[in-house]
Scaffold this motif. Sequence first.
Motif, mmCIF file in Angstrom:
data_model
loop_
_atom_site.group_PDB
_atom_site.id
_atom_site.type_symbol
_atom_site.label_atom_id
_atom_site.label_comp_id
_atom_site.label_asym_id
_atom_site.label_seq_id
_atom_site.Cartn_x
_atom_site.Cartn_y
_atom_site.Cartn_z
ATOM 1 N N THR A 162 -3.452 3.856 4.751
ATOM 2 C CA THR A 162 -3.843 5.079 4.035
ATOM 3 C C THR A 162 -4.290 6.154 5.011
ATOM 4 O O THR A 162 -3.894 7.318 4.892
ATOM 5 C CB THR A 162 -4.971 4.779 3.031
ATOM 6 N N GLU A 163 -5.089 5.788 5.997
ATOM 7 C CA GLU A 163 -5.581 6.745 6.984
ATOM 8 C C GLU A 163 -4.425 7.345 7.781
ATOM 9 O O GLU A 163 -4.388 8.546 8.041
ATOM 10 C CB GLU A 163 -6.580 6.065 7.920
ATOM 11 N N ARG B 275 0.835 -1.201 0.000
ATOM 12 C CA ARG B 275 0.000 0.000 0.000
ATOM 13 C C ARG B 275 0.870 1.251 0.000
ATOM 14 O O ARG B 275 0.559 2.223 -0.700
ATOM 15 C CB ARG B 275 -0.948 0.009 1.200
ATOM 16 N N GLN C 68 -8.024 -5.485 3.121
ATOM 17 C CA GLN C 68 -8.608 -4.157 2.879
ATOM 18 C C GLN C 68 -8.504 -3.273 4.120
ATOM 19 O O GLN C 68 -8.205 -2.085 4.008
ATOM 20 C CB GLN C 68 -10.070 -4.281 2.443
ATOM 21 N N LEU C 69 -8.720 -3.835 5.308
ATOM 22 C CA LEU C 69 -8.610 -3.054 6.537
ATOM 23 C C LEU C 69 -7.168 -2.587 6.737
ATOM 24 O O LEU C 69 -6.931 -1.427 7.076
ATOM 25 C CB LEU C 69 -9.079 -3.857 7.749
ATOM 26 N N GLU D 37 -4.884 -2.081 4.438
ATOM 27 C CA GLU D 37 -4.635 -1.027 3.446
ATOM 28 C C GLU D 37 -5.302 0.285 3.847
ATOM 29 O O GLU D 37 -4.700 1.355 3.733
ATOM 30 C CB GLU D 37 -5.130 -1.467 2.074
ATOM 31 N N ASP D 38 -6.538 0.198 4.333
ATOM 32 C CA ASP D 38 -7.258 1.410 4.747
ATOM 33 C C ASP D 38 -6.584 2.082 5.940
ATOM 34 O O ASP D 38 -6.498 3.310 5.999
ATOM 35 C CB ASP D 38 -8.717 1.079 5.098
ATOM 36 N N ARG E 214 -11.620 4.401 -5.194
ATOM 37 C CA ARG E 214 -12.339 3.399 -4.369
ATOM 38 C C ARG E 214 -13.802 3.383 -4.707
ATOM 39 O O ARG E 214 -14.466 4.309 -4.905
ATOM 40 C CB ARG E 214 -12.175 3.721 -2.876
ATOM 41 N N GLY F 116 -7.658 9.562 -3.022
ATOM 42 C CA GLY F 116 -8.217 8.214 -3.009
ATOM 43 C C GLY F 116 -9.702 8.128 -3.257
ATOM 44 O O GLY F 116 -10.240 7.037 -3.398
#
Length: 128
Positions: free
Chosen positions: A101-102, A13, A94-95, A97-98, A128, A124
């Motif tokens: 990113t956060e 990521r 996904q969590l 990666e999120d 998404r 982003g």
Amino acid sequence: MQADSLQQYARDRVEELPGAGLEHPFGPEWEVFKVRDKVFMLLTEVTGEPIVIVKAAPEDGKALREQHDDITPGYHMNKRHWITLHPGGKLQKQLVEDLVTESYLLVVENLPRAKRPVDPATFGLSTR
């Protein structure tokens, strides 16, 4: 999640985040990811397992720790603003990666506008 997958998902990521870079200021056993000289993620195995440490808004971090056994307060970091992701549990790609990113966006939004590699309000949204 496989132990090696957790850190690999996080690394993958970071490669997609503008201006992000890897440094080793604490020695080879710590991977420190920064944007404009500000840390947003750390990877290490000094705890005996491969962990990922990311920044989180205090209320989000608290909720995540309550919802996931594999998320604990930030290892060697401010416990209000950082969380640790542990392998072996039910954390989804996904969590991870999120959360990476956060963490990146939390750091970017505190940078002076001229130094921001992206606009944290819109980054982003179209992908998404």
